[in-house]
Design an enzyme around this catalytic site. Structure first.
Site, short mmCIF file in Angstrom:
data_model
loop_
_atom_site.label_atom_id
_atom_site.label_comp_id
_atom_site.label_asym_id
_atom_site.label_seq_id
_atom_site.Cartn_x
_atom_site.Cartn_y
_atom_site.Cartn_z
N GLY A 277 -21.92 -12.81 4.79
CA GLY A 277 -21.89 -10.68 4.66
C GLY A 277 -20.93 -10.43 3.69
O GLY A 277 -21.44 -9.25 2.58
N ARG A 314 -9.75 -1.45 8.56
CA ARG A 314 -9.50 -2.81 8.11
C ARG A 314 -8.11 -2.87 7.80
O ARG A 314 -6.73 -3.19 7.77
CB ARG A 314 -10.43 -3.52 6.75
N CYS A 346 -2.93 10.21 14.85
CA CYS A 346 -1.46 10.82 15.05
C CYS A 346 -1.04 9.31 15.74
O CYS A 346 -0.47 9.28 17.10
CB CYS A 346 -1.56 10.97 16.49
#
Length: 421
Positions: A277, A314, A346
């Protein structure tokens, strides 16, 4: 190699200037290169030339229908891990005979969906799943082709959250119990044993763990055949890594991986299935963002951009790195300064890079996060009520929006206020 290069001082996706896309769709957005997707898929088919094989794209890495159709039209199979991904693969025109269903928690509904719609095989991960699949298949009067995912207890030496082949991981059955589980599979109605499945993790940058796992699979193949099982397919999973920074040593090439497969498993005369992938889609995509502010801190400068951790999680989730480059190419010898590149959410974790060197930038300038084509858009959310960002596919000198940015009316319409409020 990818197809994102500077031309006349401007970053392009193939033959399309990134600012032209930004002007049309706004920022932030994902952009994918059809040429890069095609090239990376073909690297695997060429690496396995000479042995029967099927390259199944791992849909969890990038599930956009246009990406799936592009790869499916090239001959790719699909590796899915949910009923939704199965539906996406079929909607992209991929026939059931090229779809492999993986995952530890397949439901009866998902099993029935794949059995009735057509499936190449189920990669079964437990005895409980095997019995459930038998009941569903028998009830439908169908045969479920299966491999059993074995856990070879091989440490892939990758990130803790994406390592899957150790005995303490949740995936597969211990290889020491394979004989017992295959005997159970052979005894159950509605089950047809077709092979063995193994997958030890993701983002591997060394072939040694693969070699250790494949050696165990070869030994198990011979053992199971001696016990009367027709082992004719070996599903080797995915996991080959990509370079996330151009200064790093490059991971092994698909050609090296293919040579390893042939050397360790080629004499078994099995059809080989692999499920890449990240290596197909990772470097085929960018996340493009606009600078909102440059903020002076006491000890550092912050580059505040309009992409956030909900768009590319990520770095926050894995501590992962993505090279960040300006869309306007710096002049030769131009000075750079270290920035903390952060988003507007935030959360302190909404940080893409700390002290990353970039040329002097100002509000309105564009930057690009490289290697964002895998596990980027698919893991995005609408945290902070931020709309999902658009996805764009480029082919040559033209581009198309392949997922639009939802407007706020669409987002709000998903919620329902009860009559009693």
């Amino acid at each position: 190699m990818d197809h994102f290069l500077y031309r006349d001082g401007i970053l392009h996706a193939e033959d399309v200037a990134i600012p032209d896309i930004a002007h049309t769709v706004g920022t932030p957005f994902y952009v994918y290169s059809a040429a890069t997707l095609t090239r990376h898929y073909r690297l695997f088919t060429e690496a396995l030339a000479g042995v029967p094989h099927l390259v199944c794209f791992s849909v969890k890495s990038n599930s956009n229908l246009a990406v799936l159709k592009l790869l499916g039209d090239l001959g790719a199979g699909m590796d899915v891990v949910s009923g939704g991904e199965y539906r996406r693969a079929r909607a992209a025109g991929v026939p059931g005979e090229r779809i492999v269903f993986s995952g530890v928690g397949k439901t009866g509904e998902e099993m029935a969906l794949a059995l009735e719609g057509g499936i190449r095989q189920f990669n079964v991960e437990s005895e409980a799943e095997l019995r459930a699949l038998s009941r569903i298949a028998e009830g439908l009067g169908l045969q479920a082709p299966v491999t059993v995912r074995v856990n070879p207890d091989v440490d892939a030496h990758t990130h803790e959250k994406i390592s899957t082949g150790r005995k303490e991981d949740k995936f597969g059955i211990p290889i020491s119990r394979a004989s017992e589980v295959y005997a159970l599979a052979a005894s159950l109605p509605g089950i047809e044993v077709v092979g063995i499945d193994v997958h030890i993790g993701s983002q591997l940058t060394d072939l040694a763990p693969f070699e250790a796992a494949f050696a165990k699979v070869a030994e198990l193949t011979r053992q199971l055949r001696a016990e009367g099982h027709d082992i004719r397919r070996l599903d080797l999973g995915g996991g080959l890594g990509i370079p996330y920074t151009r200064s790093n040593e490059a991971p092994p090439l698909p050609l090296d991986y293919g040579a390893l497969v042939k050397r360790t498993l080629g004499d078994l005369e099995c059809e080989i299935e692999i499920e890449p992938g990240r290596l197909i889609s990772g470097n085929a995509g960018l996340l493009v963002s606009e600078v909102i502010y440059v903020k002076e801190g006491e000890e550092r400068e912050f580059l505040i951009v309009d992409a956030a951790m909900n768009d590319l999680i990520r770095p926050a989730m894995y501590g992962a790195h993505h090279d960040i480059v300006p869309v306007t190419e710096p002049a030769a010898g131009a000075a750079s300064s270290p920035y903390d590149v952060v988003g507007p959410i935030c959360e302190t974790s909404d940080t893409f890079a700390r002290q990353w060197p970039l040329p002097s930038l100002a509000p309105g300038d564009l930057i690009a996060f490289r290697s964002a084509g895998a596990y980027g858009a698919v893991m995005a959310s609408e945290y902070n009520s931020r709309p999902l960002v658009p996805e764009v596919l480029v082919q040559g000198d033209h581009f198309a929006v392949i997922r639009k940015r939802p407007d706020f009316d669409e987002i709000l319409a998903r919620d329902t206020i009860p009559e009693w409020l």
